[in-house]
Scaffold this motif. Structure first.
Motif, PDB file in Angstrom:
ATOM      1  N   HIS A  38       0.834  -1.245   0.018  1.00 15.70           N
ATOM      2  CA  HIS A  38       0.116   0.050   0.110  1.00 15.70           C
ATOM      3  C   HIS A  38       0.896   1.259   0.162  1.00 15.70           C
ATOM      4  O   HIS A  38       0.453   2.227  -0.701  1.00 15.70           O
ATOM      5  CB  HIS A  38      -0.920   0.076   1.302  1.00 15.70           C
ATOM      6  N   SER A  39       1.936   1.239   0.641  1.00 16.83           N
ATOM      7  CA  SER A  39       2.724   2.535   0.844  1.00 16.83           C
ATOM      8  C   SER A  39       3.841   2.484  -0.272  1.00 16.83           C
ATOM      9  O   SER A  39       3.855   1.665  -0.852  1.00 16.83           O
ATOM     10  CB  SER A  39       3.719   2.697   2.225  1.00 16.83           C
ATOM     11  N   GLU A  40       4.051   3.809  -0.365  1.00 17.18           N
ATOM     12  CA  GLU A  40       5.217   3.998  -1.362  1.00 17.18           C
ATOM     13  C   GLU A  40       6.380   3.060  -1.243  1.00 17.18           C
ATOM     14  O   GLU A  40       7.070   3.186  -0.077  1.00 17.18           O
ATOM     15  CB  GLU A  40       5.825   5.406  -1.464  1.00 17.18           C
ATOM     16  N   PRO A  41       7.163   2.460  -2.218  1.00 13.89           N
ATOM     17  CA  PRO A  41       8.124   1.450  -2.039  1.00 13.89           C
ATOM     18  C   PRO A  41       9.442   2.189  -1.599  1.00 13.89           C
ATOM     19  O   PRO A  41       9.774   3.089  -2.465  1.00 13.89           O
ATOM     20  CB  PRO A  41       8.287   0.594  -3.024  1.00 13.89           C
ATOM     21  N   LYS A  42      10.308   1.905  -0.856  1.00 11.96           N
ATOM     22  CA  LYS A  42      11.478   2.322  -0.591  1.00 11.96           C
ATOM     23  C   LYS A  42      12.456   1.772  -1.475  1.00 11.96           C
ATOM     24  O   LYS A  42      12.380   0.728  -1.995  1.00 11.96           O
ATOM     25  CB  LYS A  42      11.823   2.154   1.009  1.00 11.96           C
ATOM     26  N   LEU A  43      13.529   2.696  -1.539  1.00 10.03           N
ATOM     27  CA  LEU A  43      14.700   2.239  -2.404  1.00 10.03           C
ATOM     28  C   LEU A  43      15.446   0.939  -2.144  1.00 10.03           C
ATOM     29  O   LEU A  43      15.763  -0.026  -2.870  1.00 10.03           O
ATOM     30  CB  LEU A  43      15.675   3.140  -2.606  1.00 10.03           C
ATOM     31  N   THR A  44      15.352   0.834  -0.560  1.00  8.36           N
ATOM     32  CA  THR A  44      16.112  -0.476  -0.319  1.00  8.36           C
ATOM     33  C   THR A  44      15.168  -1.812  -0.321  1.00  8.36           C
ATOM     34  O   THR A  44      15.818  -2.976  -0.627  1.00  8.36           O
ATOM     35  CB  THR A  44      16.219  -0.339   1.320  1.00  8.36           C
ATOM     36  N   LEU A  45      13.901  -1.466  -0.381  1.00  9.40           N
ATOM     37  CA  LEU A  45      12.953  -2.544  -0.884  1.00  9.40           C
ATOM     38  C   LEU A  45      13.095  -3.216  -2.459  1.00  9.40           C
ATOM     39  O   LEU A  45      13.382  -3.981  -2.573  1.00  9.40           O
ATOM     40  CB  LEU A  45      11.520  -2.421  -0.618  1.00  9.40           C
ATOM     41  N   ILE A  46      13.390  -2.091  -3.151  1.00 11.50           N
ATOM     42  CA  ILE A  46      13.562  -2.426  -4.512  1.00 11.50           C
ATOM     43  C   ILE A  46      14.962  -2.937  -4.699  1.00 11.50           C
ATOM     44  O   ILE A  46      15.095  -3.902  -5.647  1.00 11.50           O
ATOM     45  CB  ILE A  46      13.307  -1.333  -5.414  1.00 11.50           C
ATOM     46  N   TYR A  47      15.936  -2.540  -3.983  1.00 13.25           N
ATOM     47  CA  TYR A  47      17.405  -3.321  -4.253  1.00 13.25           C
ATOM     48  C   TYR A  47      17.268  -4.714  -3.514  1.00 13.25           C
ATOM     49  O   TYR A  47      17.673  -5.608  -4.232  1.00 13.25           O
ATOM     50  CB  TYR A  47      18.236  -2.407  -3.516  1.00 13.25           C
ATOM     51  N   ASP A  48      16.566  -4.675  -2.630  1.00 17.12           N
ATOM     52  CA  ASP A  48      16.503  -6.067  -2.228  1.00 17.12           C
ATOM     53  C   ASP A  48      15.698  -7.050  -2.964  1.00 17.12           C
ATOM     54  O   ASP A  48      16.144  -8.397  -3.303  1.00 17.12           O
ATOM     55  CB  ASP A  48      15.702  -6.051  -0.782  1.00 17.12           C
ATOM     56  N   LEU A  49      14.700  -6.692  -3.539  1.00 15.35           N
ATOM     57  CA  LEU A  49      14.060  -7.423  -4.551  1.00 15.35           C
ATOM     58  C   LEU A  49      14.637  -7.786  -5.672  1.00 15.35           C
ATOM     59  O   LEU A  49      14.816  -9.083  -6.124  1.00 15.35           O
ATOM     60  CB  LEU A  49      12.625  -6.544  -4.970  1.00 15.35           C
ATOM     61  N   VAL A  50      15.586  -6.912  -6.489  1.00 21.31           N
ATOM     62  CA  VAL A  50      16.140  -7.168  -7.364  1.00 21.31           C
ATOM     63  C   VAL A  50      17.706  -7.839  -7.082  1.00 21.31           C
ATOM     64  O   VAL A  50      17.852  -8.718  -7.756  1.00 21.31           O
ATOM     65  CB  VAL A  50      16.835  -5.812  -8.170  1.00 21.31           C
ATOM     66  N   MET A  51      18.293  -7.672  -6.212  1.00 18.94           N
ATOM     67  CA  MET A  51      19.603  -8.443  -5.842  1.00 18.94           C
ATOM     68  C   MET A  51      19.234  -9.814  -5.087  1.00 18.94           C
ATOM     69  O   MET A  51      19.887 -10.625  -5.568  1.00 18.94           O
ATOM     70  CB  MET A  51      20.294  -7.401  -4.856  1.00 18.94           C
ATOM     71  N   HIS A  52      18.514  -9.811  -4.073  1.00 23.07           N
ATOM     72  CA  HIS A  52      18.239 -11.092  -3.481  1.00 23.07           C
ATOM     73  C   HIS A  52      17.090 -11.958  -3.821  1.00 23.07           C
ATOM     74  O   HIS A  52      17.240 -13.153  -3.595  1.00 23.07           O
ATOM     75  CB  HIS A  52      18.312 -10.648  -1.899  1.00 23.07           C
ATOM     76  N   HIS A  53      16.046 -11.565  -4.260  1.00 22.77           N
ATOM     77  CA  HIS A  53      14.843 -12.144  -4.576  1.00 22.77           C
ATOM     78  C   HIS A  53      14.632 -12.523  -6.035  1.00 22.77           C
ATOM     79  O   HIS A  53      13.590 -12.699  -6.699  1.00 22.77           O
ATOM     80  CB  HIS A  53      13.765 -11.565  -3.863  1.00 22.77           C
ATOM     81  N   TRP A  54      15.682 -12.354  -6.821  1.00 18.05           N
ATOM     82  CA  TRP A  54      15.428 -12.271  -8.320  1.00 18.05           C
ATOM     83  C   TRP A  54      14.978 -13.612  -8.750  1.00 18.05           C
ATOM     84  O   TRP A  54      14.371 -13.822  -9.844  1.00 18.05           O
ATOM     85  CB  TRP A  54      16.666 -11.713  -9.144  1.00 18.05           C
ATOM     86  N   ASN A  55      15.656 -14.629  -8.156  1.00 18.55           N
ATOM     87  CA  ASN A  55      15.207 -16.180  -8.763  1.00 18.55           C
ATOM     88  C   ASN A  55      13.836 -16.319  -8.399  1.00 18.55           C
ATOM     89  O   ASN A  55      13.306 -17.573  -9.062  1.00 18.55           O
ATOM     90  CB  ASN A  55      16.338 -16.971  -8.130  1.00 18.55           C
ATOM     91  N   ARG A  56      13.160 -15.620  -7.398  1.00 12.85           N
ATOM     92  CA  ARG A  56      11.641 -16.178  -7.209  1.00 12.85           C
ATOM     93  C   ARG A  56      10.824 -15.343  -8.138  1.00 12.85           C
ATOM     94  O   ARG A  56       9.526 -15.402  -8.071  1.00 12.85           O
ATOM     95  CB  ARG A  56      11.485 -15.683  -5.610  1.00 12.85           C
ATOM     96  N   ILE A  57      11.318 -14.591  -8.776  1.00 13.12           N
ATOM     97  CA  ILE A  57      10.325 -13.850  -9.959  1.00 13.12           C
ATOM     98  C   ILE A  57      10.068 -14.635 -11.052  1.00 13.12           C
ATOM     99  O   ILE A  57      10.973 -14.967 -11.648  1.00 13.12           O
ATOM    100  CB  ILE A  57      10.942 -12.315 -10.325  1.00 13.12           C
TER     101      ILE A  57
END
Length: 140
Positions: A38-57
């Protein structure tokens, strides 16, 4: 020589922020969508998504890529104008069309699975009913 291009677009479709990942490799176009909350995503959340959870996408593939992607570098001011225009008029891009196809495919497979499960359950109940009927009349 093959090129790989990727892009990330974050849009707000009430009530959620969504991240749309796009990849292009030769003639293959892939797209994925993730809800960020719901809330505006922080840059750290985006970095974490791309760097650590890329294989789950999970990416949905579309094999033929008809759009001619220009190889030139685009002026940053023009990029700002294009981004403003896409936000203003909505992102009715190839990514959203492909995501819509993905949802339709998932819907069809869900309906098919539900239908087959229902048929199997009906046959199981029918066979159980027949077995009970036979067992009931065996003693007479």
């Amino acid at each position: 020589m093959s090129t790989i291009k990727g892009s990330l677009t974050i849009i707000y479709e009430p009530p959620f922020y969504k991240a749309i990942f796009e990849r292009r490799f030769n003639s293959t176009y892939e797209v994925s969508q993730i809800n960020l909350g719901h809330s505006e995503p922080k840059l750290t959340l985006i970095y974490d998504l791309v760097m650590h959870h890329w294989n789950r996408i999970f990416f949905f593939k579309q094999t033929v890529c008809n759009s001619a992607v220009s190889e030139r570098k685009i002026n940053p001011k023009r990029l700002q104008r294009l981004a403003r225009k896409s936000v203003q008029y909505g992102v009715g891009t190839k990514a959203q069309q492909t995501l819509q196809k993905q949802l339709e495919c998932q819907k069809v497979t869900r309906q098919h699975n539900r239908r087959t499960k229902k048929i199997v359950d009906q046959e199981k109940r029918y066979n159980l009913h027949q077995a009970k009927k036979i067992q009931k009349h065996k003693g007479h």
